[in-house]
Design a protein around this motif. Sequence first.
Motif, PDB file in Angstrom:
ATOM      1  N   ARG A  39      -9.865  31.042 -42.954  1.00  0.00           N
ATOM      2  CA  ARG A  39      -9.056  31.229 -44.160  1.00  0.00           C
ATOM      3  C   ARG A  39      -9.914  31.651 -45.347  1.00  0.00           C
ATOM      4  O   ARG A  39      -9.522  32.529 -46.121  1.00  0.00           O
ATOM      5  N   ARG A  40     -11.059  31.023 -45.485  1.00  0.00           N
ATOM      6  CA  ARG A  40     -11.917  31.343 -46.633  1.00  0.00           C
ATOM      7  C   ARG A  40     -12.408  32.781 -46.557  1.00  0.00           C
ATOM      8  O   ARG A  40     -12.418  33.499 -47.562  1.00  0.00           O
ATOM      9  N   SER A  75      -9.483  35.335 -47.099  1.00  0.00           N
ATOM     10  CA  SER A  75      -8.981  35.360 -48.473  1.00  0.00           C
ATOM     11  C   SER A  75      -9.787  36.309 -49.357  1.00  0.00           C
ATOM     12  O   SER A  75      -9.305  36.728 -50.422  1.00  0.00           O
ATOM     13  N   ASN A  76     -10.982  36.661 -48.931  1.00  0.00           N
ATOM     14  CA  ASN A  76     -11.832  37.556 -49.709  1.00  0.00           C
ATOM     15  C   ASN A  76     -11.693  39.026 -49.308  1.00  0.00           C
ATOM     16  O   ASN A  76     -12.352  39.885 -49.888  1.00  0.00           O
TER      17      ASN A  76
END
Length: 321
Positions: free
Chosen positions: A60-61, A64-65
Amino acid sequence: MFADRSLLKGVGYGVSAGLCWGVIFLGPQLTPGLSGVQFAVLRFLCFGLFSLALLMPRWRRVCSNLTVADWRSLFWLSLIGNLFYYSLVGSGVQLIGIATTSLIVGLIPVLVTLAGRNDANAVSLSRLFPSLCCAVAGVVLISLHALNSGENPNSSASTIVGITCALGALISWSWYAVSNSRRLGVITSVSSHDWSLLTGIMTGAQSLLLAIPAFCFEVETHSISVWLNFLLVGSGVALLSSVVGGACWNQASRLLPLALSGQVLVVETLAALLFGFLWEHRLPDTSELAAIALLVTGVVWCLNCHRAAPGHKPSHQSGEA
């Protein structure tokens, strides 16, 4: 002193990546029951699963970028630089053998080096010209030797198709190496390692879509033991070449300028030749040794050019062969 140590570390990682990537030329020979496209699909299905498992804790991290442009780049880089490239390599190996295919593809360092000649802190083309000549001479010498050896049992039509596949692989991965480097140069939110894993996941997803048309008529053709052998070879190539080789190349790409990283890719050709000779249970003859010497001379000469340069800036290239 620090620059020299960084350069040597980068070359060491590049050599390790080349040794791992040399295995990709042996894989299709170990699975004669599969076409080049089928083995490429199998390999990248395995690589996609490995990449997903490694990236899942921070999925997810990382995602998200990413922007829409990043996902678009991942799609085309994965399709052309991985799936399309390796399908052509596998087909070439099965049609004209490891030596001829690996040596045509071995011209990748020349194309990548030429593409990086205008980068910041890159060595001028005039200084690189002697090393490029050595590399090209080595590839031409051993390619002519392989083509004129008289050991190719395939028809002339199959030989032409095989050479065309190898040339297509040369162009597709050269484009990938340069385009991927350029893309990573403008991305700051994702590490090169995570970008490599994302590329693996994207290639795995594309392979999944191709798996049904590629294998739907092959399931009953081979026994379970044969399919297990295919799976072991495919997963082994994926783990060694894609995961380990990719990780080594990520480190090399952070430490080497694009022009030098292109020269270090010659090691992949040498590794492929070594594995090919072992597969054929023979030693290289005089012409082959001369060609290998020319290739190594070209790499060392290029290394000395970069060591003598006033400074070098690491490239931002994440690779997959």
